[in-house]
Write an enzyme that holds these catalytic residues in place. Structure first.
Site, PDB file in Angstrom:
ATOM      1  N   ALA A 182       1.153  -1.204   0.278  1.00 30.79           N
ATOM      2  CA  ALA A 182       0.033   0.059   0.242  1.00 30.79           C
ATOM      3  C   ALA A 182       0.651   1.054   0.062  1.00 30.79           C
ATOM      4  CB  ALA A 182      -0.919  -0.037   0.660  1.00 30.79           C
ATOM      5  N   ASP A 183       0.234   2.623  -0.675  1.00 34.79           N
ATOM      6  CA  ASP A 183       1.333   3.011  -0.602  1.00 34.79           C
ATOM      7  C   ASP A 183       0.125   4.411  -0.551  1.00 34.79           C
ATOM      8  OD1 ASP A 183      -0.736   4.150  -3.024  1.00 34.79           O
ATOM      9  OD2 ASP A 183       1.150   4.142  -4.260  1.00 34.79           O
ATOM     10  N   SER A 184       0.803   6.220   0.035  1.00 32.51           N
ATOM     11  CA  SER A 184      -0.040   6.781   0.478  1.00 32.51           C
ATOM     12  C   SER A 184      -1.455   7.251  -0.312  1.00 32.51           C
ATOM     13  CB  SER A 184       0.623   7.899   0.811  1.00 32.51           C
ATOM     14  OG  SER A 184       0.529   8.709  -0.439  1.00 32.51           O
TER      15      SER A 184
END
Length: 77
Positions: A31-33
């Site tokens: 997961a990224d931001s």
């Protein structure tokens, strides 16, 4: 808990991954931001709560942390 896993799978595109409470959002699930912001919005909509992205980012590293966080907010999961 099944619905929570469905939301995580949908928002983080983890189809085919066996989700467990000890998986980390960033390291294990990639997961990224942007993914986390979308996850926050989906959790707010599903559980009728307000979640600050900053608070979630500080407190939540694993799926188990999400479960604990939602329970602290009074969500019925």
């Amino acid at each position: 808990m099944e619905r929570l896993f469905e939301i995580i799978e949908e928002q983080l595109h983890t189809t085919g991954v066996e989700l467990t409470e000890d998986l980390t959002l960033k390291d294990d699930l990639g997961a990224d931001s942007i993914d986390l912001v979308e996850l926050v919005m989906a959790l707010e909509e599903e559980y009728g709560i307000e979640v600050s992205y900053e608070e979630l980012e500080k407190k939540v590293k694993t799926i188990g942390d999400i479960v604990e966080f939602l329970r602290e907010q009074g969500a019925d999961i």
